[in-house]
Design a protein around this motif. Structure first.
Motif, PDB file in Angstrom:
ATOM      1  N   ILE A  26       0.801  -1.146  -0.026  1.00 44.91           N
ATOM      2  CA  ILE A  26       0.036   0.020  -0.046  1.00 44.91           C
ATOM      3  C   ILE A  26       0.767   1.364   0.121  1.00 44.91           C
ATOM      4  CG2 ILE A  26      -1.607   1.402   1.160  1.00 44.91           C
ATOM      5  CD1 ILE A  26      -2.686  -1.253   0.107  1.00 44.91           C
ATOM      6  N   ASN A  27       0.556   2.086  -1.015  1.00 44.00           N
ATOM      7  CA  ASN A  27       1.311   3.213  -1.169  1.00 44.00           C
ATOM      8  C   ASN A  27       0.120   4.475  -1.151  1.00 44.00           C
ATOM      9  OD1 ASN A  27       4.390   2.820  -1.164  1.00 44.00           O
ATOM     10  ND2 ASN A  27       3.353   1.375  -2.543  1.00 44.00           N
ATOM     11  N   LEU A  28       0.319   5.595  -0.080  1.00 46.09           N
ATOM     12  CA  LEU A  28      -0.666   6.420  -0.317  1.00 46.09           C
ATOM     13  C   LEU A  28      -0.021   7.721   0.205  1.00 46.09           C
ATOM     14  CD1 LEU A  28      -3.733   7.372  -0.152  1.00 46.09           C
ATOM     15  CD2 LEU A  28      -3.784   6.694   2.205  1.00 46.09           C
ATOM     16  N   SER A  29      -0.492   8.794  -0.464  1.00 46.42           N
ATOM     17  CA  SER A  29       0.124  10.209  -0.037  1.00 46.42           C
ATOM     18  C   SER A  29      -1.106  11.127  -0.066  1.00 46.42           C
ATOM     19  CB  SER A  29       1.190  10.630  -1.137  1.00 46.42           C
ATOM     20  OG  SER A  29       1.534  12.038  -0.743  1.00 46.42           O
ATOM     21  N   VAL A  30      -1.349  11.986   1.037  1.00 50.27           N
ATOM     22  CA  VAL A  30      -2.249  12.719   1.094  1.00 50.27           C
ATOM     23  C   VAL A  30      -1.834  14.082   1.637  1.00 50.27           C
ATOM     24  CG1 VAL A  30      -4.654  13.083   2.474  1.00 50.27           C
ATOM     25  CG2 VAL A  30      -3.901  10.887   1.931  1.00 50.27           C
ATOM     26  N   GLU A  31      -2.169  15.081   0.827  1.00 48.99           N
ATOM     27  CA  GLU A  31      -1.723  16.604   1.393  1.00 48.99           C
ATOM     28  C   GLU A  31      -2.776  17.330   2.090  1.00 48.99           C
ATOM     29  OE1 GLU A  31       0.960  17.812   0.353  1.00 48.99           O
ATOM     30  OE2 GLU A  31       1.554  15.969  -1.059  1.00 48.99           O
ATOM     31  N   GLU A  32      -2.158  18.193   3.121  1.00 46.59           N
ATOM     32  CA  GLU A  32      -3.137  19.039   3.983  1.00 46.59           C
ATOM     33  C   GLU A  32      -4.112  19.729   3.199  1.00 46.59           C
ATOM     34  OE1 GLU A  32      -2.447  22.035   7.793  1.00 46.59           O
ATOM     35  OE2 GLU A  32      -0.787  21.475   6.413  1.00 46.59           O
TER      36      GLU A  32
END
Length: 306
Positions: A26-32
């Motif tokens: 699982i690779n996930l990136s969430v910005e503010e």
């Protein structure tokens, strides 16, 4: 730096030899400030994924990060809204929310905390019901309390674990709109999981499919480039909505189709010979030995000397 980041995380459950792998790579990136919705089939591992971010479970491999720091346990910087409201039945709406506020903002005065609680009760339009117990509220009102309680903690990330799945369709639609409006006001980072593609596209900036590949993994993110606030009546006729919906559903269906495995199995067919019933009306029928197997005819009798 992303606010939330998951790098190469995998998670399974059960003892060695009887272990079920739920999530893989699982690779996930969430910005503010982003509103991200993860869509997947029931049982595909969505709650496990949200629990990795909340700190309720730890990945077997890889890591989950908030502001670059490893997530090792739950914390007030990640507020979790559950499916089942999780309200204390002996406390009023105001008291349920105050319980969280008193824990997080211990250095505030009682007056500050009381005003803060009232602000979030008003935000979810429950001021007239502030002194009611959960049993006196509808399902939709209870979920509003749950959302208000979590938002009142002022978390950096609002985690929503299928928060509207227990509600009827009309109440669900109303709360979708209300939560989207609250997000527009607060711009708290949201990670919402659901099994409803329409709900995902209606509320999100970015939709990510959780592919049911057993173990599950995340597909490519889809950007929802539809202006806010979104009118649910108009959006059904929007070509962008139709295209995204088709793309999302097709991606999930294709991934589910790939999980079907064909296997060849050798089956031993019965070798029973038909019983001769031509003498069924004779006394000889009473002394019959029953049906025989073809393999019986191939057996040999040998004399054994003891």
């Amino acid at each position: 730096m992303p606010l939330i980041e998951i790098k190469g995380a995998s998670k399974g459950f059960g003892p060695p030899g009887n272990r079920t792998e739920v999530l893989k790579n699982i690779n996930l990136s969430v910005e503010e400030g982003e509103f991200v919705v993860i869509v997947g089939y029931s049982g595909s591992g969505k709650s496990t994924l949200i629990n990795l971010i909340s700190g309720l479970v730890k990945p077997d491999t890889g890591e989950a990060l908030i502001e670059g720091k490893k997530i090792t346990e739950p914390g007030p910087d990640r507020g979790l809204v559950f499916q089942n409201y999780s309200l204390l039945p002996w406390l009023t709406v105001e008291e349920n929310i105050a319980l969280a506020v008193d824990e997080v903002f211990k250095d505030w005065t009682p007056e500050q905390r009381k005003a803060h609680v009232a602000k979030y009760i008003a935000m979810v339009k429950l001021t007239p019901a502030a002194h009611k117990l959960p049993k006196e509220l509808s399902g939709g009102m209870r979920q509003r309390v749950s959302v208000a309680r979590t938002l009142a903690m002022q978390p950096k990330v609002l985690l929503m674990d299928e928060p509207l799945s227990a509600l009827d369709a009309l109440t669900r639609a109303q709360l979708q709109d209300e939560i989207a409006d609250i997000w527009l006001t607060n711009k708290t980072t949201v990670i919402w999981i659901t099994n409803d593609p329409d709900e995902a596209i209606l509320v999100a900036d970015k939709v990510i499919p959780l592919l049911p590949t057993s173990p599950a993994t995340l597909g490519e993110p889809m950007i929802v480039n539809i202006e806010r606030p979104r009118d649910r009546k108009a959006i059904n006729h929007d070509d962008r909505f139709k295209k995204l919906r088709t793309q999302l559903i097709t991606t999930l269906l294709d991934a589910k189709g790939r999980t079907k495995v064909k296997a060849s199995v050798k089956i031993a067919l019965p070798d029973i010979l038909p019983e001769d019933l031509s003498y069924v009306n004779s006394l000889q029928f009473l002394n019959r030995t029953g049906p025989k197997r073809r393999s019986d005819k191939l057996r040999e009798e040998v004399e054994v000397v003891a």
